[in-house]
Motif scaffolding. Structure first.
Motif, PDB file in Angstrom:
ATOM      1  N   SER A  17       0.811  -1.217   0.000  1.00  0.00           N
ATOM      2  CA  SER A  17       0.000   0.000   0.000  1.00  0.00           C
ATOM      3  C   SER A  17       0.847   1.272   0.000  1.00  0.00           C
ATOM      4  O   SER A  17       1.961   1.307   0.522  1.00  0.00           O
ATOM      5  N   ILE A  18       0.277   2.286  -0.600  1.00  0.00           N
ATOM      6  CA  ILE A  18       0.915   3.604  -0.627  1.00  0.00           C
ATOM      7  C   ILE A  18       1.026   4.142   0.804  1.00  0.00           C
ATOM      8  O   ILE A  18       2.020   4.770   1.170  1.00  0.00           O
ATOM      9  N   ALA A  19       0.012   3.871   1.629  1.00  0.00           N
ATOM     10  CA  ALA A  19       0.030   4.337   3.021  1.00  0.00           C
ATOM     11  C   ALA A  19       1.218   3.740   3.763  1.00  0.00           C
ATOM     12  O   ALA A  19       1.901   4.441   4.526  1.00  0.00           O
ATOM     13  N   CYS A  20       1.498   2.474   3.528  1.00  0.00           N
ATOM     14  CA  CYS A  20       2.653   1.833   4.166  1.00  0.00           C
ATOM     15  C   CYS A  20       3.953   2.479   3.686  1.00  0.00           C
ATOM     16  O   CYS A  20       4.825   2.806   4.492  1.00  0.00           O
ATOM     17  N   SER A  21       4.035   2.680   2.404  1.00  0.00           N
ATOM     18  CA  SER A  21       5.233   3.297   1.839  1.00  0.00           C
ATOM     19  C   SER A  21       5.454   4.705   2.397  1.00  0.00           C
ATOM     20  O   SER A  21       6.578   5.078   2.753  1.00  0.00           O
ATOM     21  N   ASP A  22       4.371   5.465   2.503  1.00  0.00           N
ATOM     22  CA  ASP A  22       4.463   6.819   3.066  1.00  0.00           C
ATOM     23  C   ASP A  22       4.913   6.782   4.524  1.00  0.00           C
ATOM     24  O   ASP A  22       5.735   7.593   4.953  1.00  0.00           O
ATOM     25  N   ASP A  23       4.339   5.840   5.278  1.00  0.00           N
ATOM     26  CA  ASP A  23       4.711   5.715   6.691  1.00  0.00           C
ATOM     27  C   ASP A  23       6.190   5.355   6.841  1.00  0.00           C
ATOM     28  O   ASP A  23       6.890   5.920   7.689  1.00  0.00           O
ATOM     29  N   ILE A  24       6.646   4.426   6.021  1.00  0.00           N
ATOM     30  CA  ILE A  24       8.053   4.019   6.089  1.00  0.00           C
ATOM     31  C   ILE A  24       8.956   5.216   5.767  1.00  0.00           C
ATOM     32  O   ILE A  24       9.954   5.451   6.450  1.00  0.00           O
ATOM     33  N   GLY A  25       8.587   5.974   4.755  1.00  0.00           N
ATOM     34  CA  GLY A  25       9.368   7.161   4.409  1.00  0.00           C
ATOM     35  C   GLY A  25       9.418   8.176   5.544  1.00  0.00           C
ATOM     36  O   GLY A  25      10.472   8.734   5.857  1.00  0.00           O
ATOM     37  N   ALA A  26       8.261   8.415   6.174  1.00  0.00           N
ATOM     38  CA  ALA A  26       8.201   9.389   7.269  1.00  0.00           C
ATOM     39  C   ALA A  26       9.011   8.907   8.475  1.00  0.00           C
ATOM     40  O   ALA A  26       9.758   9.686   9.090  1.00  0.00           O
ATOM     41  N   ILE A  27       8.878   7.648   8.805  1.00  0.00           N
ATOM     42  CA  ILE A  27       9.620   7.087   9.941  1.00  0.00           C
ATOM     43  C   ILE A  27      11.120   7.184   9.684  1.00  0.00           C
ATOM     44  O   ILE A  27      11.890   7.624  10.551  1.00  0.00           O
ATOM     45  N   MET A  28      11.531   6.800   8.492  1.00  0.00           N
ATOM     46  CA  MET A  28      12.964   6.775   8.206  1.00  0.00           C
ATOM     47  C   MET A  28      13.560   8.176   8.097  1.00  0.00           C
ATOM     48  O   MET A  28      14.755   8.360   8.325  1.00  0.00           O
ATOM     49  N   THR A  29      12.734   9.168   7.808  1.00  0.00           N
ATOM     50  CA  THR A  29      13.215  10.551   7.829  1.00  0.00           C
ATOM     51  C   THR A  29      13.569  10.950   9.261  1.00  0.00           C
ATOM     52  O   THR A  29      14.620  11.552   9.513  1.00  0.00           O
ATOM     53  N   VAL A  30      12.713  10.586  10.208  1.00  0.00           N
ATOM     54  CA  VAL A  30      12.998  10.869  11.620  1.00  0.00           C
ATOM     55  C   VAL A  30      14.226  10.073  12.073  1.00  0.00           C
ATOM     56  O   VAL A  30      15.085  10.603  12.788  1.00  0.00           O
ATOM     57  N   VAL A  31      14.314   8.832  11.632  1.00  0.00           N
ATOM     58  CA  VAL A  31      15.471   7.991  11.994  1.00  0.00           C
ATOM     59  C   VAL A  31      16.766   8.596  11.446  1.00  0.00           C
ATOM     60  O   VAL A  31      17.794   8.600  12.129  1.00  0.00           O
ATOM     61  N   GLN A  32      16.710   9.126  10.245  1.00  0.00           N
ATOM     62  CA  GLN A  32      17.892   9.773   9.659  1.00  0.00           C
ATOM     63  C   GLN A  32      18.302  11.003  10.478  1.00  0.00           C
ATOM     64  O   GLN A  32      19.482  11.215  10.739  1.00  0.00           O
ATOM     65  N   ASP A  33      17.335  11.798  10.897  1.00  0.00           N
ATOM     66  CA  ASP A  33      17.626  12.957  11.752  1.00  0.00           C
ATOM     67  C   ASP A  33      18.232  12.505  13.079  1.00  0.00           C
ATOM     68  O   ASP A  33      19.179  13.108  13.584  1.00  0.00           O
ATOM     69  N   LEU A  34      17.674  11.445  13.630  1.00  0.00           N
ATOM     70  CA  LEU A  34      18.195  10.887  14.875  1.00  0.00           C
ATOM     71  C   LEU A  34      19.643  10.443  14.702  1.00  0.00           C
ATOM     72  O   LEU A  34      20.486  10.711  15.557  1.00  0.00           O
ATOM     73  N   GLN A  35      19.931   9.782  13.592  1.00  0.00           N
ATOM     74  CA  GLN A  35      21.298   9.310  13.353  1.00  0.00           C
ATOM     75  C   GLN A  35      22.279  10.481  13.330  1.00  0.00           C
ATOM     76  O   GLN A  35      23.381  10.383  13.863  1.00  0.00           O
ATOM     77  N   LYS A  36      21.886  11.592  12.736  1.00  0.00           N
ATOM     78  CA  LYS A  36      22.745  12.778  12.725  1.00  0.00           C
ATOM     79  C   LYS A  36      23.001  13.277  14.145  1.00  0.00           C
ATOM     80  O   LYS A  36      24.125  13.646  14.486  1.00  0.00           O
ATOM     81  N   ASP A  37      21.957  13.283  14.971  1.00  0.00           N
ATOM     82  CA  ASP A  37      22.126  13.719  16.355  1.00  0.00           C
ATOM     83  C   ASP A  37      22.963  12.723  17.159  1.00  0.00           C
ATOM     84  O   ASP A  37      23.736  13.121  18.023  1.00  0.00           O
ATOM     85  N   ILE A  38      22.802  11.451  16.891  1.00  0.00           N
ATOM     86  CA  ILE A  38      23.642  10.447  17.556  1.00  0.00           C
ATOM     87  C   ILE A  38      25.100  10.700  17.201  1.00  0.00           C
ATOM     88  O   ILE A  38      25.973  10.717  18.079  1.00  0.00           O
ATOM     89  N   ASP A  39      25.373  10.919  15.928  1.00  0.00           N
ATOM     90  CA  ASP A  39      26.745  11.177  15.488  1.00  0.00           C
ATOM     91  C   ASP A  39      27.316  12.429  16.148  1.00  0.00           C
ATOM     92  O   ASP A  39      28.496  12.465  16.503  1.00  0.00           O
TER      93      ASP A  39
END
Length: 158
Positions: free
Chosen positions: A70-92
């Motif tokens: 589903s497109i909804a799943c794909s959108d959710d994965i994209g949104a989650i991974m955007t936050v995860v990417q931001d988190l990774q920058k802060d972890i670094d």
């Protein structure tokens, strides 16, 4: 002559006094300029910041990803991974994997699941919804947000 010597002595005395008053004398104790102590930079509390963000962005994603195609799943994965990417920058920026070992491991698992989702072209593929497809790694992302929040808290407490 006696008057001349007396007048000369008085003139010299006055000249010396005047000179003494106008000369700047160095302080016997020079003032030391000490640098203001640098304030220790407080470690950013990533758990407080990102647990709320991860919870907000993943709300409903488990249900949406019951159909990985589903497109909804794909959108959710994209949104989650955007936050995860931001988190990774802060972890670094706050000590990296040595300061956040559990969180870094969880981020790696979530990134691997995202890569698998993309590599298998799960979005829009009806066969992705088959329980035997390689697209069910989405749960490592949707449920992984809760695991990541706990890992952040654990890393910051240790």
């Amino acid at each position: 002559m006696y008057r001349a010597l007396s007048a000369l002595a008085t003139a010299l005395l006055l000249a010396g006094a005047a000179t003494a008053c106008t000369e700047e004398r160095p302080d016997p104790k020079p003032t030391k300029k000490t640098a203001a102590p640098k304030k220790a930079q407080a470690k950013k509390n990533l758990a407080d910041t990102y647990t709320d963000k991860l919870n907000a962005v993943s709300e409903g994603s488990t249900a949406h990803c019951a159909s990985p195609s589903s497109i909804a799943c794909s959108d959710d994965i994209g949104a989650i991974m955007t936050v995860v990417q931001d988190l990774q920058k802060d972890i670094d920026a706050n000590g990296g994997a040595s300061a956040y070992p559990k969180s870094t491991q969880q981020v790696a698992k979530m990134r691997a699941a995202q890569q698998e989702y993309e590599d298998n072209n799960c979005e829009g593929d009806p066969s992705a919804d088959d329980p035997n497809s390689d697209c069910w790694g989405t749960m490592a992302i949707t449920v992984g947000t809760t695991t990541l929040g706990m890992a952040l808290t654990t890393d910051e407490l240790s």
